[in-house]
Design an enzyme around this catalytic site. Sequence first.
Site, mmCIF file in Angstrom:
data_model
loop_
_atom_site.group_PDB
_atom_site.id
_atom_site.type_symbol
_atom_site.label_atom_id
_atom_site.label_comp_id
_atom_site.label_asym_id
_atom_site.label_seq_id
_atom_site.Cartn_x
_atom_site.Cartn_y
_atom_site.Cartn_z
ATOM 1 N N ARG A 252 -5.126 -31.710 -29.360
ATOM 2 C CA ARG A 252 -5.062 -32.151 -27.958
ATOM 3 C C ARG A 252 -6.473 -32.390 -27.418
ATOM 4 O O ARG A 252 -7.464 -32.132 -28.105
ATOM 5 C CB ARG A 252 -4.314 -31.134 -27.094
ATOM 6 N N ASN B 213 -14.988 -29.506 -33.275
ATOM 7 C CA ASN B 213 -14.580 -29.656 -31.873
ATOM 8 C C ASN B 213 -13.810 -28.457 -31.345
ATOM 9 O O ASN B 213 -13.788 -28.222 -30.137
ATOM 10 C CB ASN B 213 -13.724 -30.933 -31.758
ATOM 11 N N TYR C 128 -19.381 -18.425 -23.262
ATOM 12 C CA TYR C 128 -19.199 -19.838 -23.618
ATOM 13 C C TYR C 128 -20.552 -20.563 -23.690
ATOM 14 O O TYR C 128 -20.828 -21.284 -24.653
ATOM 15 C CB TYR C 128 -18.285 -20.488 -22.573
ATOM 16 N N ALA D 101 -23.501 -19.272 -24.182
ATOM 17 C CA ALA D 101 -24.277 -18.787 -25.340
ATOM 18 C C ALA D 101 -23.755 -19.430 -26.630
ATOM 19 O O ALA D 101 -24.540 -19.821 -27.493
ATOM 20 C CB ALA D 101 -24.186 -17.266 -25.432
HETATM 21 P P1 NAP Z 1 -8.562 -28.070 -25.342
HETATM 22 O O1 NAP Z 1 -7.805 -29.167 -24.682
HETATM 23 O O2 NAP Z 1 -8.313 -26.672 -24.908
HETATM 24 O O3 NAP Z 1 -8.341 -28.181 -26.938
HETATM 25 C C1 NAP Z 1 -8.931 -27.261 -27.803
HETATM 26 C C2 NAP Z 1 -8.516 -27.564 -29.229
HETATM 27 O O4 NAP Z 1 -9.108 -26.589 -30.106
HETATM 28 C C3 NAP Z 1 -7.014 -27.491 -29.453
HETATM 29 O O5 NAP Z 1 -6.626 -28.448 -30.405
HETATM 30 C C4 NAP Z 1 -6.830 -26.081 -30.019
HETATM 31 O O6 NAP Z 1 -5.637 -26.001 -30.771
HETATM 32 C C5 NAP Z 1 -8.088 -25.972 -30.880
HETATM 33 N N1 NAP Z 1 -8.498 -24.600 -31.183
HETATM 34 C C6 NAP Z 1 -8.796 -23.606 -30.306
HETATM 35 N N2 NAP Z 1 -9.134 -22.499 -30.964
HETATM 36 C C7 NAP Z 1 -9.057 -22.782 -32.282
HETATM 37 C C8 NAP Z 1 -9.292 -22.032 -33.475
HETATM 38 N N3 NAP Z 1 -9.679 -20.753 -33.451
HETATM 39 N N4 NAP Z 1 -9.112 -22.654 -34.684
HETATM 40 C C9 NAP Z 1 -8.722 -23.949 -34.727
HETATM 41 N N5 NAP Z 1 -8.494 -24.698 -33.634
HETATM 42 C C10 NAP Z 1 -8.650 -24.118 -32.438
HETATM 43 O O7 NAP Z 1 -10.131 -28.282 -25.195
HETATM 44 P P2 NAP Z 1 -11.003 -29.609 -24.888
HETATM 45 O O8 NAP Z 1 -11.283 -29.650 -23.444
HETATM 46 O O9 NAP Z 1 -10.407 -30.791 -25.556
HETATM 47 O O10 NAP Z 1 -12.367 -29.194 -25.609
HETATM 48 C C11 NAP Z 1 -12.689 -29.591 -26.934
HETATM 49 C C12 NAP Z 1 -14.127 -29.186 -27.217
HETATM 50 O O11 NAP Z 1 -14.992 -29.814 -26.276
HETATM 51 C C13 NAP Z 1 -14.380 -27.685 -27.091
HETATM 52 O O12 NAP Z 1 -15.294 -27.275 -28.080
HETATM 53 C C14 NAP Z 1 -14.994 -27.553 -25.721
HETATM 54 O O13 NAP Z 1 -15.796 -26.408 -25.624
HETATM 55 C C15 NAP Z 1 -15.792 -28.834 -25.639
HETATM 56 N N6 NAP Z 1 -16.083 -29.247 -24.269
HETATM 57 C C16 NAP Z 1 -15.084 -29.529 -23.393
HETATM 58 C C17 NAP Z 1 -15.403 -29.924 -22.115
HETATM 59 C C18 NAP Z 1 -14.360 -30.267 -21.089
HETATM 60 O O14 NAP Z 1 -14.720 -30.503 -19.947
HETATM 61 N N7 NAP Z 1 -13.093 -30.333 -21.425
HETATM 62 C C19 NAP Z 1 -16.749 -30.024 -21.735
HETATM 63 C C20 NAP Z 1 -17.748 -29.719 -22.645
HETATM 64 C C21 NAP Z 1 -17.397 -29.339 -23.924
HETATM 65 P P3 NAP Z 1 -4.779 -24.615 -30.870
HETATM 66 O O15 NAP Z 1 -4.821 -23.981 -29.508
HETATM 67 O O16 NAP Z 1 -3.416 -25.040 -31.296
HETATM 68 O O17 NAP Z 1 -5.475 -23.814 -31.919
#
Ligand code: NAP
Length: 247
Positions: A15, A90, A155, A157
């Site tokens: 997702r 990611n 987060y 860190a």
């Molecule tokens: P998200 O919608 O919560 O999706 C997170 C994804 O990571 C999901 O597919 C989840 O699947 C998977 N995941 C979580 N823990 C996991 C684990 N231990 N092993 C394998 N898969 C795991 O998050 P997002 O907003 O798309 O963020 C994606 C990345 O971008 C993250 O690293 C986040 O820190 C970074 N980011 C996001 C933003 C933002 O504004 N959204 C900004 C800066 C950086 P399951 O839960 O099924 O495992």
Amino acid sequence: MAFNDKVVIVTGGSRGIGRAIAESFARENAHVVITGRNPLTLTEVAVELSLLGAGTIVPQAGDVSKTADAAQIVKATLEQFSRVDVLVNNAGITRDNVLLRMSEEQWDEVLNTNLKGAFNCIKAVTKPMMKKRGGAIINITSVVGQMGNAGQVNYSASKAGMIGLTKSVARELASRNIRVNAVAPGFIETDMTAELPEKAREELIKGIPLGTLGQPEDVAQLVLFLSSTKAKYITGQVVNVDGGMVM
Ligand code: NAP
């Protein structure tokens, strides 16, 4: 961008940003391995992504914070395709709290998933990439790793750690033609940011020069470029996709 028959692993591909990244590679006819902890969701997403291009989309469940799971994801990929060309780290989580109330568990969970997870996956792909004499690794960090954020010491860190990891691995693997870069999104509309109260969202937008939250596709386009041969002279960099938040 010539991803035909290339093999890409996107962690957290079920997702949000990871899914958008996986979709972009699928449209370029790459074979894409998507990971996450929920096998059912992954299988559904893989079926949907399979319609987008000529590559095979493989759901591979696993928890990247566990060394054995990360190794298994890469092993299964090699058994099926005999190579890994691109790794996108990611998968990420938040467990927010102010420092004084943050538990050891909240700290460990975030560091283990975001930072150790990236380390685990990088370690697992490095030898296969060296054998094929090249590859690209993209680590999804965050502006919060550059600026800090009250309520997110764990987060931020982890994300700052990913920047150090990126630069060090880039130096170690450059002579092997493996490029390693980080992408730092600002605030992107996904499940992770959906829970922000309206007032906090309005305040946040005031700090974004382009005046809106970003979309997962905005991040995906940059990841695609950095993974491609068009970026063949770029390594060890942190590239922001944040509407101008950090400049
Ligand atoms: P998200 O919608 O919560 O999706 C997170 C994804 O990571 C999901 O597919 C989840 O699947 C998977 N995941 C979580 N823990 C996991 C684990 N231990 N092993 C394998 N898969 C795991 O998050 P997002 O907003 O798309 O963020 C994606 C990345 O971008 C993250 O690293 C986040 O820190 C970074 N980011 C996001 C933003 C933002 O504004 N959204 C900004 C800066 C950086 P399951 O839960 O099924 O495992």
